[in-house]
Scaffold this motif. Structure first.
Motif, mmCIF file in Angstrom:
data_model
loop_
_atom_site.group_PDB
_atom_site.id
_atom_site.type_symbol
_atom_site.label_atom_id
_atom_site.label_comp_id
_atom_site.label_asym_id
_atom_site.label_seq_id
_atom_site.Cartn_x
_atom_site.Cartn_y
_atom_site.Cartn_z
ATOM 1 N N LYS A 284 -0.772 -68.722 133.403
ATOM 2 C CA LYS A 284 0.393 -67.852 133.113
ATOM 3 C C LYS A 284 1.488 -68.727 132.499
ATOM 4 N N PRO A 285 1.320 -69.069 131.233
ATOM 5 C CA PRO A 285 2.242 -70.040 130.610
ATOM 6 C C PRO A 285 3.692 -69.576 130.607
ATOM 7 N N ILE A 286 4.561 -70.565 130.613
ATOM 8 C CA ILE A 286 6.014 -70.356 130.658
ATOM 9 C C ILE A 286 6.602 -70.773 129.319
ATOM 10 N N SER A 287 7.579 -70.014 128.836
ATOM 11 C CA SER A 287 8.303 -70.414 127.624
ATOM 12 C C SER A 287 9.624 -71.067 128.004
ATOM 13 N N ILE A 288 10.094 -71.918 127.125
ATOM 14 C CA ILE A 288 11.388 -72.574 127.333
ATOM 15 C C ILE A 288 12.312 -72.192 126.178
ATOM 16 N N ILE A 289 13.503 -71.745 126.550
ATOM 17 C CA ILE A 289 14.544 -71.493 125.548
ATOM 18 C C ILE A 289 15.568 -72.605 125.734
ATOM 19 N N ALA A 290 15.650 -73.503 124.743
ATOM 20 C CA ALA A 290 16.509 -74.686 124.854
ATOM 21 C C ALA A 290 17.783 -74.452 124.041
ATOM 22 N N LEU A 291 18.918 -74.562 124.707
ATOM 23 C CA LEU A 291 20.199 -74.240 124.057
ATOM 24 C C LEU A 291 21.120 -75.454 123.965
ATOM 25 N N GLY A 292 20.615 -76.617 124.346
ATOM 26 C CA GLY A 292 21.422 -77.835 124.297
ATOM 27 C C GLY A 292 20.604 -78.983 123.734
ATOM 28 N N PRO A 293 21.111 -80.214 123.898
ATOM 29 C CA PRO A 293 20.323 -81.381 123.503
ATOM 30 C C PRO A 293 18.966 -81.372 124.218
ATOM 31 N N LEU A 294 17.965 -82.011 123.606
ATOM 32 C CA LEU A 294 16.586 -81.895 124.134
ATOM 33 C C LEU A 294 16.217 -83.035 125.077
ATOM 34 N N THR A 295 17.213 -83.632 125.710
ATOM 35 C CA THR A 295 16.973 -84.783 126.585
ATOM 36 C C THR A 295 16.037 -84.460 127.743
ATOM 37 N N ASN A 296 16.273 -83.341 128.415
ATOM 38 C CA ASN A 296 15.404 -82.970 129.552
ATOM 39 C C ASN A 296 13.959 -82.797 129.086
ATOM 40 N N LEU A 297 13.783 -82.148 127.950
ATOM 41 C CA LEU A 297 12.417 -81.887 127.463
ATOM 42 C C LEU A 297 11.751 -83.188 127.015
ATOM 43 N N ALA A 298 12.533 -84.095 126.463
ATOM 44 C CA ALA A 298 11.968 -85.402 126.073
ATOM 45 C C ALA A 298 11.493 -86.160 127.316
ATOM 46 N N ARG A 299 12.310 -86.105 128.364
ATOM 47 C CA ARG A 299 11.926 -86.780 129.622
ATOM 48 C C ARG A 299 10.665 -86.123 130.210
ATOM 49 N N LEU A 300 10.583 -84.806 130.093
ATOM 50 C CA LEU A 300 9.405 -84.083 130.595
ATOM 51 C C LEU A 300 8.156 -84.586 129.873
ATOM 52 N N ILE A 301 8.245 -84.705 128.558
ATOM 53 C CA ILE A 301 7.104 -85.166 127.762
ATOM 54 C C ILE A 301 6.746 -86.609 128.115
ATOM 55 N N GLN A 302 7.770 -87.424 128.355
ATOM 56 C CA GLN A 302 7.529 -88.835 128.713
ATOM 57 C C GLN A 302 6.865 -88.946 130.085
ATOM 58 N N THR A 303 7.363 -88.149 131.053
ATOM 59 C CA THR A 303 6.944 -88.395 132.454
ATOM 60 C C THR A 303 5.804 -87.492 132.913
ATOM 61 N N ALA A 304 5.660 -86.313 132.275
ATOM 62 C CA ALA A 304 4.605 -85.389 132.733
ATOM 63 C C ALA A 304 3.957 -84.677 131.559
ATOM 64 N N PRO A 305 3.384 -85.431 130.631
ATOM 65 C CA PRO A 305 2.817 -84.807 129.427
ATOM 66 C C PRO A 305 1.729 -83.788 129.740
ATOM 67 N N GLU A 306 1.013 -83.960 130.833
ATOM 68 C CA GLU A 306 -0.072 -83.022 131.172
ATOM 69 C C GLU A 306 0.484 -81.622 131.454
ATOM 70 N N SER A 307 1.767 -81.561 131.802
ATOM 71 C CA SER A 307 2.361 -80.244 132.134
ATOM 72 C C SER A 307 2.512 -79.360 130.900
ATOM 73 N N LEU A 308 2.409 -79.987 129.723
ATOM 74 C CA LEU A 308 2.557 -79.198 128.472
ATOM 75 C C LEU A 308 1.471 -78.140 128.356
ATOM 76 N N ALA A 309 0.416 -78.283 129.140
ATOM 77 C CA ALA A 309 -0.667 -77.270 129.134
ATOM 78 C C ALA A 309 -0.148 -75.911 129.596
ATOM 79 N N GLY A 310 0.994 -75.946 130.316
ATOM 80 C CA GLY A 310 1.538 -74.676 130.827
ATOM 81 C C GLY A 310 2.648 -74.089 129.976
ATOM 82 N N LEU A 311 2.888 -74.714 128.799
ATOM 83 C CA LEU A 311 3.969 -74.238 127.922
ATOM 84 C C LEU A 311 3.459 -73.153 126.989
ATOM 85 N N ASP A 312 4.202 -72.057 126.956
ATOM 86 C CA ASP A 312 3.859 -70.988 126.013
ATOM 87 C C ASP A 312 4.601 -71.272 124.702
#
Ligand code: RIB
Ligand code: CA
Length: 345
Positions: free
Chosen positions: A121-149
């Protein structure tokens, strides 16, 4: 209707506040959480503002998470000159008693996406600011991208000039390395193959101008909403008058939420896009329109929108009216370009 699971990553911020109000007025969205990133104001102030907004909208059930407090490498530069020292236009609202943000937005993002992947049940992200949190997510938990819609990001620009430099838009200028890390992941990470970032940039958001006339209309449709929006945008309108000599204010972030809800609100084209991280063009989105680099088209670059249709949608949601009902008067009070609204609802 099956509501879509979304996480909103933002830096509230006046237009972020309007975007959150739109999202929370839209039953098609199941907002699982709000993650805060340093941007317009510090992460701490942004989290406090998110709690205020959730209280206004009677949705204090939605969790708020504190994210990154500085860009990946750059020194942090806020936008308090635009949004006020409180981030909500010096509007004086207070944090509701008994509410507080939770820690570690990146862990929340990672765990939510990992659970989403496991449940298909993938989740979408609506990003309205700098992408720092998402960059950290990709750095620290790249496997979680499987759940991104899907990822819709308010940021960047194609042909429109910058708002922080001749060529750069604030979200990507504030943390260019963060933005580039996300764009690179969409160009190369196997778990993101076939996916694009939907870039709702200044080319479309600059067309979305909230004016005193529209505020007046909003107040007649819903006195409470009108008062709320007028109170947090007054400072922003003053900034726009001083900075750009316009009567009104460009509300960037709500268009990203509206586009997520109704794809017909914006149109554009696919292209490989990268973010410059150094030098005088730092933060610029470089759109490879003619495919010189022959790289994956990692971005849907949105370049056209219909301000009339957007404003009818926005007011309709916030004031609980059908957009069609609002079009005639909006057409009368909005300054529209030749093509605007011709195919309106
Ligand atoms: O450049 C505009 C963007 O930067 C908006 O998201 C605004 O809230 C700021 O974050
Ligand atoms: Ca923002």
């Amino acid at each position: 209707m099956n509501a879509r699971n979304v996480i909103i990553d933002c830096d509230p911020g006046i237009d972020d506040a309007l975007a959150l109000m739109l999202a929370l007025s839209s039953p098609e969205l199941n907002v699982l959480g709000i993650t805060i990133v340093c941007g317009n104001v510090s992460t701490d102030k942004g989290a406090k503002n998110a709690l205020k907004i959730l209280d206004w909208m009677d949705r204090t059930d939605i969790p708020v998470y504190l994210g990154e407090t500085a860009p990946l490498y750059r020194d942090y530069v806020d936008a308090e000159d635009t949004h006020g020292t409180d981030g909500l236009g010096e509007s004086g609202y207070t944090v509701p008693v008994g509410t507080a943000p939770q820690k570690n937005a990146v862990s929340f993002l990672a765990q939510s996406l990992q659970r989403a992947a496991a449940a298909s049940k993938p989740i979408s992200i609506i990003a309205l600011g700098p992408l720092t949190n998402l960059a950290r997510l990709i750095q620290t938990a790249p496997e979680s991208l499987a759940g991104l819609d899907e990822l819709v990001s308010m940021g960047g620009n194609y042909k429109s000039h910058g708002n922080c430099s001749p060529v750069a838009e604030y979200n990507y200028w504030c943390d260019p390395h963060g933005a580039q890390a996300v764009y690179e992941a969409f160009a190369s990470h196997p778990l993101l193959s076939g996916k694009q970032i939907h870039m709702v940039g200044l080319d479309v958001t600059r067309r979305i101008v909230l004016t005193p006339n529209i505020l007046e209309y909003m107040a007649r449709l819903s006195p409470r909403m009108g008062e709320l929006v007028a109170r947090i945008t007054r400072f922003y309108m003053d900034f726009h008058w001083k900075q750009e000599g316009i009567i009104g204010c460009v509300i960037n972030d709500p268009l990203a939420v509206a586009y997520f809800l109704d794809r017909d609100l914006c149109h554009g084209f696919s292209a490989h896009t990268a973010v410059e991280t150094e030098g005088i063009c730092m933060g610029q989105t470089v759109v490879d329109t003619f495919d010189f680099w022959n790289k994956k088209k990692n971005c849907m670059v949105l370049t056209q929108t219909d301000p009339l249709r957007f404003m009818a949608f926005f007011l309709g949601r916030l004031c609980r009216r059908e957009p069609e009902e609002l079009i005639p008067l909006l057409r009368q009070i909005m300054v529209l370009m030749e093509t605007d609204g011709k195919e309106a609802l």
